[in-house]
Scaffold this active site. Structure first.
Site, mmCIF file in Angstrom:
data_model
loop_
_atom_site.group_PDB
_atom_site.id
_atom_site.type_symbol
_atom_site.label_atom_id
_atom_site.label_comp_id
_atom_site.label_asym_id
_atom_site.label_seq_id
_atom_site.Cartn_x
_atom_site.Cartn_y
_atom_site.Cartn_z
ATOM 1 C CG ASP A 20 59.184 -1.968 -41.673
ATOM 2 O OD1 ASP A 20 58.979 -0.945 -42.225
ATOM 3 O OD2 ASP A 20 59.870 -2.205 -40.608
ATOM 4 C CD1 TRP A 54 61.381 -5.249 -52.418
ATOM 5 C CD2 TRP A 54 61.276 -3.141 -53.498
ATOM 6 N NE1 TRP A 54 61.128 -5.149 -53.678
ATOM 7 C CE2 TRP A 54 60.987 -4.308 -54.543
ATOM 8 C CE3 TRP A 54 61.164 -1.906 -53.923
ATOM 9 C CZ2 TRP A 54 60.639 -3.924 -55.599
ATOM 10 C CZ3 TRP A 54 60.777 -1.676 -55.229
ATOM 11 C CH2 TRP A 54 60.537 -2.800 -56.061
ATOM 12 N NE ARG A 83 61.869 6.218 -47.173
ATOM 13 C CZ ARG A 83 62.123 5.197 -46.201
ATOM 14 N NH1 ARG A 83 63.315 4.768 -46.317
ATOM 15 N NH2 ARG A 83 61.062 4.810 -45.653
ATOM 16 C CG HIS A 109 56.256 4.350 -49.807
ATOM 17 N ND1 HIS A 109 56.705 3.337 -48.765
ATOM 18 C CD2 HIS A 109 57.091 5.444 -49.724
ATOM 19 C CE1 HIS A 109 57.500 4.064 -47.915
ATOM 20 N NE2 HIS A 109 57.621 5.435 -48.313
ATOM 21 C CD GLU A 158 54.230 6.928 -32.889
ATOM 22 O OE1 GLU A 158 53.714 6.063 -33.768
ATOM 23 O OE2 GLU A 158 53.800 7.207 -31.854
ATOM 24 C CG ASN A 159 54.885 5.935 -40.552
ATOM 25 O OD1 ASN A 159 54.222 5.053 -40.780
ATOM 26 N ND2 ASN A 159 56.100 5.784 -40.087
#
Ligand code: IPE
Ligand code: IPE
Ligand code: MG
Length: 240
Positions: free
Chosen positions: A16, A21, A29, A33, A63-64
């Site tokens: 996570d 980050w 984002r 990743h 849920e992602n």
């Protein structure tokens, strides 16, 4: 002197903090990743060297799918690219690739890449790398229940025969042991629907580091913390 218990055979990680980050660096984002994929590569290599038998990585939850389509699309592309790129290394290091989750909901191209990688590494026996994809612990329990209900309806199973052992045999990766150690990065203290059944006696380790910064030293710290623990499984203290 206190006797340390042996290292974990099965480590599971909730990877996570990729988004945070990236945000801390003013980046989209996706960059988080991408950096996270590098951390996966390092961690697989480190676990291999350390003799870990099973490494389960929570890569994409059920849920992602509720995230914006652009992000889920990028994650799926990254997954496809990662598996293609890492396949020769996995093979060379004798790592068997597996996947758990509702895999049928993955884009067909990604599923085909995964299936090819799983078939090509099926004979590898140094370590098993399990990717949890489209995975949810509740969904896994529901899917197992459906299979059992079907067997009962077909007259092939008596409900009285259902116990913990038989139930566990209908989970996604029934042949694998439960995780000994569960690591979560980025400081969050929750399970987020990961391995609900399998983690009933798993030892927890939370680090505040975001996943892209997770290093071999962090892994060694987690393992050292695990080795200092006493697992009781509901019994009284075993060490004096
Ligand atoms: C983990 O990082 C990767 C996935 C869940 C796919 P996040 O994307 O959840 O990053 P944060 O938690 O928003 O920082
Ligand atoms: C858990 O992280 C899922 C993965 C690491 C793949 P999330 O970022 O989705 O979890 P929540 O939303 O913070 O609980
Ligand atoms: Mg997150």
């Amino acid at each position: 002197m206190e006797d340390a218990q042996k290292g974990p055979d099965h480590i599971a990680i909730i990877m996570d903090g990729n988004g945070r980050w990236a945000a801390a660096r003013g980046l989209p984002r996706l960059f988080g990743h991408r950096a996270g994929a590098e951390a996966v590569r390092r961690t697989v290599e480190a676990c291999c060297e350390l003799g870990v038998k099973v490494l389960t990585l929570y890569a994409f939850s059920w849920e992602n799918w509720d995230r914006p389509a652009r992000e889920t699309g990028e994650l799926m592309e990254l997954l496809d690219e990662f598996v293609r790129r890492e396949l020769p290394t996995l093979h060379a290091n004798h790592v068997r690739l597996r996947a758990i989750g509702r895999l049928e909901t993955l884009p067909s191209g990604v599923l085909a890449t995964l299936q090819r990688a799983m078939a090509e590494t099926a004979g590898c026996d140094r370590m098993t790398l399990v990717l949890a994809l489209s995975y949810g612990g509740r969904q896994e329990i529901v899917d197992a229940t459906r299979r059992l209900a079907t067997l009962v309806r077909q007259g092939r199973l008596d409900p009285a025969q259902i116990d913990e052992t038989l139930f566990a045999r209908h989970l996604y990766a029934a042949d694998l042991p439960d995780p000994d150690l569960l690591i979560r990065t980025s400081g969050e203290q929750r399970l987020s629907n990961f391995l609900l059944w399998q983690s009933s006696y798993t030892e927890w380790y939370v680090t505040s580091k975001c996943w892209p910064d997770f290093s071999k030293e962090d892994l060694l710290d987690a393992i050292a913390a695990y080795e200092r623990r006493e697992r009781r499984f509901g019994k009284t203290m075993v060490r004096g």
